[in-house]
Enzyme design. Structure first.
Site, PDB file in Angstrom:
ATOM      1  N   ARG A 142      11.079  -1.411  10.960  1.00 15.05           N
ATOM      2  CA  ARG A 142       9.880  -0.770  12.418  1.00 15.05           C
ATOM      3  C   ARG A 142      10.045  -1.933  13.322  1.00 15.05           C
ATOM      4  O   ARG A 142      10.056  -3.424  13.039  1.00 15.05           O
ATOM      5  CB  ARG A 142       8.468  -0.619  11.504  1.00 15.05           C
ATOM      6  CG  ARG A 142       8.179   0.499  10.796  1.00 15.05           C
ATOM      7  CD  ARG A 142       7.576   0.466   9.702  1.00 15.05           C
ATOM      8  NE  ARG A 142       6.107  -0.369  10.362  1.00 15.05           N
ATOM      9  CZ  ARG A 142       4.851  -0.537   9.182  1.00 15.05           C
ATOM     10  NH1 ARG A 142       5.167   0.218   8.447  1.00 15.05           N
ATOM     11  NH2 ARG A 142       3.667  -1.815   9.920  1.00 15.05           N
TER      12      ARG A 142
ATOM     13  N   ARG B  74      11.518  -5.415   4.919  1.00 14.27           N
ATOM     14  CA  ARG B  74      11.740  -4.315   4.868  1.00 14.27           C
ATOM     15  C   ARG B  74      12.326  -3.351   5.268  1.00 14.27           C
ATOM     16  O   ARG B  74      12.684  -3.603   6.831  1.00 14.27           O
ATOM     17  CB  ARG B  74       9.871  -3.811   5.156  1.00 14.27           C
ATOM     18  CG  ARG B  74       9.484  -2.307   4.962  1.00 14.27           C
ATOM     19  CD  ARG B  74       8.378  -1.484   5.226  1.00 14.27           C
ATOM     20  NE  ARG B  74       7.137  -1.944   6.348  1.00 14.27           N
ATOM     21  CZ  ARG B  74       6.143  -2.179   6.187  1.00 14.27           C
ATOM     22  NH1 ARG B  74       5.712  -1.247   5.509  1.00 14.27           N
ATOM     23  NH2 ARG B  74       5.024  -2.470   7.273  1.00 14.27           N
TER      24      ARG B  74
ATOM     25  N   ARG C 227     -10.083   0.035   8.960  1.00 11.57           N
ATOM     26  CA  ARG C 227      -9.186  -1.304   9.255  1.00 11.57           C
ATOM     27  C   ARG C 227     -10.464  -2.012   9.683  1.00 11.57           C
ATOM     28  O   ARG C 227     -10.118  -3.233   9.845  1.00 11.57           O
ATOM     29  CB  ARG C 227      -8.396  -0.875  10.416  1.00 11.57           C
ATOM     30  CG  ARG C 227      -7.153  -1.126   9.148  1.00 11.57           C
ATOM     31  CD  ARG C 227      -6.186  -1.280  10.575  1.00 11.57           C
ATOM     32  NE  ARG C 227      -4.863  -1.795   9.907  1.00 11.57           N
ATOM     33  CZ  ARG C 227      -3.990  -0.858   9.749  1.00 11.57           C
ATOM     34  NH1 ARG C 227      -3.793   0.107   9.011  1.00 11.57           N
ATOM     35  NH2 ARG C 227      -2.700  -2.283   9.352  1.00 11.57           N
TER      36      ARG C 227
ATOM     37  N   ARG D  19      -0.789  -9.130  12.909  1.00 14.56           N
ATOM     38  CA  ARG D  19      -1.414  -8.474  12.699  1.00 14.56           C
ATOM     39  C   ARG D  19      -2.277  -9.060  11.165  1.00 14.56           C
ATOM     40  O   ARG D  19      -2.531  -9.027  10.750  1.00 14.56           O
ATOM     41  CB  ARG D  19      -0.130  -7.736  11.543  1.00 14.56           C
ATOM     42  CG  ARG D  19       0.326  -6.184  12.349  1.00 14.56           C
ATOM     43  CD  ARG D  19       2.046  -6.131  12.278  1.00 14.56           C
ATOM     44  NE  ARG D  19       1.521  -4.884  10.709  1.00 14.56           N
ATOM     45  CZ  ARG D  19       2.805  -5.161  10.142  1.00 14.56           C
ATOM     46  NH1 ARG D  19       3.870  -5.412  10.429  1.00 14.56           N
ATOM     47  NH2 ARG D  19       2.881  -4.277   9.124  1.00 14.56           N
TER      48      ARG D  19
ATOM     49  N   LYS E 207       0.918  -1.001  -0.033  1.00 15.60           N
ATOM     50  CA  LYS E 207      -0.271  -0.384   0.521  1.00 15.60           C
ATOM     51  C   LYS E 207       0.514   1.419   0.085  1.00 15.60           C
ATOM     52  O   LYS E 207       0.682   1.993  -0.827  1.00 15.60           O
ATOM     53  CB  LYS E 207      -0.795   0.160   1.439  1.00 15.60           C
ATOM     54  CG  LYS E 207      -2.360  -1.357   1.378  1.00 15.60           C
ATOM     55  CD  LYS E 207      -2.827  -0.888   2.544  1.00 15.60           C
ATOM     56  CE  LYS E 207      -2.060  -1.292   4.016  1.00 15.60           C
ATOM     57  NZ  LYS E 207      -1.717  -2.957   4.049  1.00 15.60           N
TER      58      LYS E 207
HETATM   59  P1  AP5 Z   1       4.537  -1.293   1.970  1.00 14.02           P
HETATM   60  O1  AP5 Z   1       4.551  -1.200   0.921  1.00 14.02           O
HETATM   61  O2  AP5 Z   1       5.539  -1.091   3.051  1.00 14.02           O
HETATM   62  O3  AP5 Z   1       3.390  -2.250   2.615  1.00 14.02           O
HETATM   63  P2  AP5 Z   1       2.688  -1.849   3.182  1.00 14.02           P
HETATM   64  O4  AP5 Z   1       1.118  -2.466   2.084  1.00 14.02           O
HETATM   65  O5  AP5 Z   1       1.908  -0.427   3.202  1.00 14.02           O
HETATM   66  O6  AP5 Z   1       2.426  -2.315   4.650  1.00 14.02           O
HETATM   67  P3  AP5 Z   1       2.123  -1.866   6.004  1.00 14.02           P
HETATM   68  O7  AP5 Z   1       2.969  -2.907   6.936  1.00 14.02           O
HETATM   69  O8  AP5 Z   1       2.672  -0.190   5.647  1.00 14.02           O
HETATM   70  O9  AP5 Z   1       0.897  -2.132   6.013  1.00 14.02           O
HETATM   71  P4  AP5 Z   1       0.337  -2.039   7.495  1.00 14.02           P
HETATM   72  O10 AP5 Z   1      -1.458  -1.966   7.259  1.00 14.02           O
HETATM   73  O11 AP5 Z   1       0.224  -3.320   8.549  1.00 14.02           O
HETATM   74  O12 AP5 Z   1       0.599  -1.206   8.645  1.00 14.02           O
HETATM   75  P5  AP5 Z   1       0.226   0.605   9.308  1.00 14.02           P
HETATM   76  O13 AP5 Z   1       1.294   1.074   8.449  1.00 14.02           O
HETATM   77  O14 AP5 Z   1      -0.928   0.686   8.122  1.00 14.02           O
HETATM   78  O15 AP5 Z   1       5.481  -2.708   1.192  1.00 14.02           O
HETATM   79  C1  AP5 Z   1       6.031  -3.574   2.427  1.00 14.02           C
HETATM   80  C2  AP5 Z   1       7.208  -4.095   1.955  1.00 14.02           C
HETATM   81  O16 AP5 Z   1       7.780  -5.385   0.615  1.00 14.02           O
HETATM   82  C3  AP5 Z   1       8.465  -3.288   1.764  1.00 14.02           C
HETATM   83  O17 AP5 Z   1       9.737  -3.960   1.905  1.00 14.02           O
HETATM   84  C4  AP5 Z   1       7.917  -3.528   0.196  1.00 14.02           C
HETATM   85  O18 AP5 Z   1       9.792  -2.411  -0.340  1.00 14.02           O
HETATM   86  C5  AP5 Z   1       7.937  -4.240   0.218  1.00 14.02           C
HETATM   87  N1  AP5 Z   1       7.102  -4.592  -2.185  1.00 14.02           N
HETATM   88  C6  AP5 Z   1       6.391  -3.495  -1.718  1.00 14.02           C
HETATM   89  N2  AP5 Z   1       5.304  -3.520  -3.122  1.00 14.02           N
HETATM   90  C7  AP5 Z   1       6.186  -5.203  -3.635  1.00 14.02           C
HETATM   91  C8  AP5 Z   1       6.336  -6.149  -4.388  1.00 14.02           C
HETATM   92  N3  AP5 Z   1       5.434  -6.119  -5.613  1.00 14.02           N
HETATM   93  N4  AP5 Z   1       7.068  -7.309  -5.014  1.00 14.02           N
HETATM   94  C9  AP5 Z   1       7.933  -7.513  -3.924  1.00 14.02           C
HETATM   95  N5  AP5 Z   1       8.286  -6.699  -2.359  1.00 14.02           N
HETATM   96  C10 AP5 Z   1       7.519  -5.293  -2.358  1.00 14.02           C
HETATM   97  O19 AP5 Z   1       0.056  -0.267  10.290  1.00 14.02           O
HETATM   98  C11 AP5 Z   1       1.031  -0.210  11.256  1.00 14.02           C
HETATM   99  C12 AP5 Z   1       0.175  -0.082  12.697  1.00 14.02           C
HETATM  100  O20 AP5 Z   1      -0.456   1.045  12.740  1.00 14.02           O
HETATM  101  C13 AP5 Z   1      -0.413  -1.644  13.103  1.00 14.02           C
HETATM  102  O21 AP5 Z   1      -0.714  -3.142  13.102  1.00 14.02           O
HETATM  103  C14 AP5 Z   1      -2.154  -1.517  13.993  1.00 14.02           C
HETATM  104  O22 AP5 Z   1      -0.916  -1.599  15.246  1.00 14.02           O
HETATM  105  C15 AP5 Z   1      -2.015   0.419  13.991  1.00 14.02           C
HETATM  106  N6  AP5 Z   1      -3.344   0.720  12.895  1.00 14.02           N
HETATM  107  C16 AP5 Z   1      -2.365   2.095  11.602  1.00 14.02           C
HETATM  108  N7  AP5 Z   1      -3.944   2.531  10.714  1.00 14.02           N
HETATM  109  C17 AP5 Z   1      -5.174   1.954  12.231  1.00 14.02           C
HETATM  110  C18 AP5 Z   1      -5.950   1.897  12.152  1.00 14.02           C
HETATM  111  N8  AP5 Z   1      -6.850   2.151  11.106  1.00 14.02           N
HETATM  112  N9  AP5 Z   1      -7.061   0.886  12.788  1.00 14.02           N
HETATM  113  C19 AP5 Z   1      -6.503   0.492  14.086  1.00 14.02           C
HETATM  114  N10 AP5 Z   1      -4.683   0.601  13.977  1.00 14.02           N
HETATM  115  C20 AP5 Z   1      -4.193   1.041  13.169  1.00 14.02           C
END
Ligand code: AP5
Length: 211
Positions: free
Chosen positions: A155, A127, A88, A166, A13
Site C-alpha cells: 500500500r 504488510r 474514526r 496515521r 482489524k
Molecule cells: P492488518 O490486519 O492489515 O491491520 P489493520 O488494523 O487492518 O490495519 P490498516 O492499516 O488497514 O488500518 P488502518 O485503519 O490504518 O487503514 P484503513 O485501510 O482503514 O494487519 C497489518 C499487518 O500486520 C499485516 O501485514 C498483517 O499480516 C500483520 N498482522 C496482523 N495481525 C498480526 C499479529 N497478531 N501479529 C503480527 N502481525 C500481524 O485506512 C487507510 C486510510 O484510509 C486512512 O489512513 C485514511 O486516510 C482513510 N480512511 C479510511 N477510513 C476512514 C474514515 N472512516 N475516515 C477518514 N479517513 C478514512
C-alpha cells in the site's frame, strides 16, 4: 449482528475481520478498502481521497460519512454488518448513531484491538497484499506461499513516514471515540499482541455470548 472493529493502524482489524465475517455471516465493510477502490477506479470520490490517504491524513468527514451510511443501508446489511475503519472521528460516530436510530436498529458491540505504538511500524511496513484475492500477508509474521509471493503489492501509505502520521491521527481523532462507546456499555477490549491465531482465539472468547 452490528459491530465495529476499532484499533490503531496495523492492529490487525483486516486480519481478524476475515475470521469474524465467516462466523457471523455479515458483510465486512472497510472504509479503507472502499476508498482504495475509488482511488484505483479514478472516481470523483477517489480523486478527493487520494492525497489525504497517501500522507496518512484522514479523508474529510463529509466525504466518508455519506459513503458509509449509504453502504450500510444496502440490502446485504439488513441483518448486520462489520464496520472496519469507521467511525474514526467523533462526528462520524455521532452520524452513525443518528443513522442507526433513524433505521430503528442499534450496535451490538464495538471491539477495540489494542496494540502498542512500538509494534505498529514493523507490522505496517512489512504488510503486503494479494491484488487478486485481497488477502493480507506480512513479510515476517505471515509470509505468503511461494506461488503468490511474486504478485504481492504494498500500500502507498505503508511507509514509515505515513505510518507515523496515521498513528498521530489515531491518537488525536480516533482514540477519543472509545469513551463514547464505553459509556454506552458496548465496548470490548482485545489484546492484539501475539500471533494472529492467538488474537483470533481471544476474539472468539470475548464475543462468545453473541450470535
Ligand atoms: P492488518 O490486519 O492489515 O491491520 P489493520 O488494523 O487492518 O490495519 P490498516 O492499516 O488497514 O488500518 P488502518 O485503519 O490504518 O487503514 P484503513 O485501510 O482503514 O494487519 C497489518 C499487518 O500486520 C499485516 O501485514 C498483517 O499480516 C500483520 N498482522 C496482523 N495481525 C498480526 C499479529 N497478531 N501479529 C503480527 N502481525 C500481524 O485506512 C487507510 C486510510 O484510509 C486512512 O489512513 C485514511 O486516510 C482513510 N480512511 C479510511 N477510513 C476512514 C474514515 N472512516 N475516515 C477518514 N479517513 C478514512
Amino acid at each position: 449482528m452490528r459491530m465495529i472493529l476499532v484499533g490503531p493502524p496495523g492492529a490487525g482489524k483486516g486480519t481478524q475481520a476475515a475470521a469474524l465475517v465467516d462466523r457471523f455471516k455479515i458483510p465486512h465493510i472497510s472504509t479503507g478498502d472502499m476508498l482504495r477502490a475509488a482511488v484505483a477506479e479514478g472516481t470523483e470520490l477517489g480523486k478527493q481521497a487520494d492525497g489525504f490517504m497517501k500522507s496518512g491524513a484522514l479523508v474529510p468527514d463529509e466525504v466518508v460519512i455519506g459513503m458509509t451510511i449509504e453502504r450500510i443501508a444496502k440490502p446485504d446489511c439488513a441483518s448486520g454488518f462489520m464496520l472496519d475503519g469507521f467511525p474514526r472521528t467523533r462526528p462520524q460516530a455521532e452520524a452513525l448513531d443518528q443513522a442507526l436510530t433513524k433505521a430503528g436498529v442499534a450496535l451490538d458491540t464495538v471491539v477495540l484491538i489494542e496494540v502498542a505504538d512500538e509494534l505498529i511500524v514493523e507490522r505496517i511496513t512489512g504488510r503486503r497484499s494479494d491484488p487478486e484475492t485481497g488477502a493480507i500477508y506480512h513479510l515476517k509474521f505471515k509470509p505468503a506461499p511461494p506461488e503468490i509471493a511474486g504478485r504481492l503489492i504494498q500500500r502507498k501509505d505503508d511507509t514509515a513516514e505515513a505510518c507515523k502520521a496515521r498513528l498521530e491521527k489515531y491518537h488525536s481523532e480516533t482514540a477519543p471515540i472509545i469513551p463514547f462507546y464505553e459509556n454506552k456499555g458496548i465496548l470490548r477490549r482485545v489484546d492484539g499482541v501475539g500471533t494472529p491465531a492467538e488474537v483470533t482465539q481471544r476474539m472468539a472468547t470475548t464475543l462468545a455470548d453473541l450470535s
